[in-house]
Design an enzyme around this catalytic site. Structure first.
Site, PDB file in Angstrom:
ATOM      1  N   SER A 105       0.850  -1.183   0.000  1.00  0.00           N
ATOM      2  CA  SER A 105       0.000   0.000   0.000  1.00  0.00           C
ATOM      3  C   SER A 105       0.890   1.238   0.000  1.00  0.00           C
ATOM      4  O   SER A 105       2.093   1.137   0.249  1.00  0.00           O
ATOM      5  CB  SER A 105      -0.871  -0.031   1.262  1.00  0.00           C
ATOM      6  OG  SER A 105      -1.750   1.057   1.305  1.00  0.00           O
ATOM      7  N   LYS A 106       0.350   2.376  -0.280  1.00  0.00           N
ATOM      8  CA  LYS A 106       1.120   3.622  -0.173  1.00  0.00           C
ATOM      9  C   LYS A 106       0.150   4.780  -0.114  1.00  0.00           C
ATOM     10  O   LYS A 106      -0.948   4.707  -0.665  1.00  0.00           O
ATOM     11  CB  LYS A 106       2.017   3.792  -1.407  1.00  0.00           C
ATOM     12  CG  LYS A 106       3.152   4.754  -1.195  1.00  0.00           C
ATOM     13  CD  LYS A 106       4.267   4.093  -0.437  1.00  0.00           C
ATOM     14  CE  LYS A 106       5.487   4.955  -0.350  1.00  0.00           C
ATOM     15  NZ  LYS A 106       6.670   4.142  -0.034  1.00  0.00           N
ATOM     16  N   GLY A 107       0.560   5.846   0.561  1.00  0.00           N
ATOM     17  CA  GLY A 107      -0.289   7.027   0.645  1.00  0.00           C
ATOM     18  C   GLY A 107       0.491   8.266   0.293  1.00  0.00           C
ATOM     19  O   GLY A 107       1.724   8.257   0.302  1.00  0.00           O
TER      20      GLY A 107
END
Ligand code: GLU
Length: 475
Positions: A105-107
């Site tokens: 995941s990444k934000g």
């Protein structure tokens, strides 16, 4: 960047495809592993300086073959969906390679953090966290963020606090985010972890004469000339450890406002201090200033460590890069086009999904610590010391009784008697992880004729593991 260049996400996909083409995956499964599962985009307002300002944030989930999914949150003015999805994909493969039991995941938040005061950043971070928490995009069992470019311990502490406020009865609340300060549920050694991982990766590389020879190098890290791009958290720690502990010479540091050069090796701590006070390297008395920082990537050196942004080595400059060995401390610093060019020229690249996995590895340790509610080493340390003392006492007694004339050196005694504390255990776990992961890549690189480089080998190992996990679920 030129028109010849794919986007960052396309670049990661091209690298994925190279490896997938060498595997025997059912096409449906290959597609499933390649695509990004979801990207949530949020626009929220925060009242600042007497007006409402709107911010745009992202959280992408690339693969949920294991949960929670894991990956940092980046604060930068030019964050965009393509970038966050590329980074989320890299997280999937990075976690698989180092056997951290997470999906990817990444934000990101479109913001230049330098434009804001600390209390403003707190307000913005709290609001962004609120938006993600209420959708379970931050959650100890589903999605666990961490620091990335532009964020650090402070932001992670705020996120943890916001989660705890919204989930007052969750006993595992602290495990909702990693990279927290030690007094707020963090773990020793997380801040240095990515740079430390880069050092361990290079140490492992230099344990294999065949690999050193493939890069056209010889000997050990001692005396090797190194160019480091970006003296942020990752570049700083990597440069510091390599120069202080392995005898490498950091001949150039490239920063936003130019580069510094010192053929005898730069003093990393002094340069970092100068940057902290002056905002850049210009005027720094510890080296010779070069205004055109970018071209320094093309200077003669043994090892190049891009530790800043993605896409810094691209179609236009790859042909001129002279480093024999490149270790990708940043995510995606080499575009797919540049990767082709460098491979053709025989440059050995230690790829990002391995090279900078130290951060997520220690994040994994922090998450486990939070879930177990006990610091590593708390139960064993003194017991270990007591057992070591038994041996030392016995040796000294034998020496005296039998008149053997042995004496243990005080330095040995002190070092041997000391039980491992949390920091030592973290470093040992990280070192072990980096060695094991390297060996799994290396084996593929050396045994398969159709795998010409470490990046393809790394993707092969990772994709294989993700596929196995999907298959186990019956997909
Ligand atoms: N942002 C870091 C990375 O790109 C760390 C991620 C994490 O610790 O979850 O790997």
């Amino acid at each position: 960047m030129s028109a010849r260049e794919p986007s960052f996400r396309q670049s990661v996909e091209l690298m994925f495809n190279r490896a997938a083409a060498l595997m025997d995956l059912p096409p449906g499964l290959e597609e499933k592993i390649r695509v990004c599962n979801s990207t949530y985009v949020v626009r929220f307002g925060v009242r600042l300086r007497g007006e409402i300002r709107t911010f745009t944030g992202y959280r992408s989930v690339h693969s949920e073959h294991m949960e929670p999914v894991k990956g940092g949150i980046r604060y930068a003015a030019n964050v965009n969906q393509d970038e966050v999805e590329a980074l989320a994909a890299l997280m999937t493969f990075k976690c698989a390679l180092v056997e951290a039991p997470f999906g990817g995941s990444k934000g990101g938040l479109c913001i230049d953090p330098r434009q804001y005061e600390d209390h403003e950043l707190e307000q913005i971070t709290r609001r962004f966290a609120y938006e993600l928490i209420k959708r379970d995009l931050i959650n100890p069992s589903q999605n666990v963020p961490a620091p990335d470019m532009g964020t650090g311990e402070k932001e992670m502490a705020i996120i943890a606090d916001q989660y705890a406020r919204m989930n007052t009865t969750d006993i595992n609340a602290r495990a909702c985010v990693t990279g927290k300060p030690p007094h707020a549920g963090g773990i020793k050694g997380r801040v240095e972890a990515t740079g430390r991982g880069v050092q361990y990766a290079l140490q492992e590389f230099f344990r294999h004469p065949d690999d050193i020879a493939k890069a056209g190098l010889s000997g050990s890290l001692d005396g090797k000339s190194v160019i480091v791009q970006g003296l942020g958290n990752v570049g700083y720690h990597a440069a510091l450890f390599l120069s202080r502990e392995d005898g490498a010479k950091i001949t150039h540091i490239i920063e936003r406002d130019g580069a510094l050069h010192n053929a005898d090796g730069l003093d990393i701590a002094l340069v970092r201090d100068w940057i902290a006070h002056h905002g850049g390297v210009r005027g720094c008395p510890h080296g010779h200033y070069i205004e055109q920082g970018g071209v320094v990537l093309e200077e003669e050196c043994d090892i190049l460590v891009p530790a800043a942004l993605e896409g810094v080595i691209h179609a236009e400059n790859a042909e001129r890069v002279k480093a024999k060995l490149i270790i990708e401390a940043a995510n995606g610093p080499i575009t797919a086009t540049a990767d082709e060019i460098l491979r053709r020229r025989g440059t050995v690249i230690i790829p990002d999904l391995y090279a900078n996995a130290g951060g997520v590895t220690v994040s994994y340790f922090e998450w486990v610590k939070n879930l177990s509610h006990i610091r590593f080493g708390r139960m064993q340390r003194r017991q270990e010391e007591a057992r070591h003392l038994l041996i030392v006492n016995e040796l000294e007694r034998l020496s005296k009784d039998k008149e053997l004339g042995w004496t243990l050196s005080p330095d040995f005694k002190e070092r041997y008697l000391r039980g491992a504390d949390e920091l030592e255990l973290v470093r040992s776990g990280l070192d072990d992880t980096m060695r094991e992961a390297y060996q799994s890549m290396r084996e593929v690189w050396h045994t398969r004729q159709d795998v010409p480089d470490l990046r393809t080998a790394a993707f092969l190992v990772s994709i294989g593991r993700v596929a196995a996990s999907y298959r186990a679920k019956g997909l």
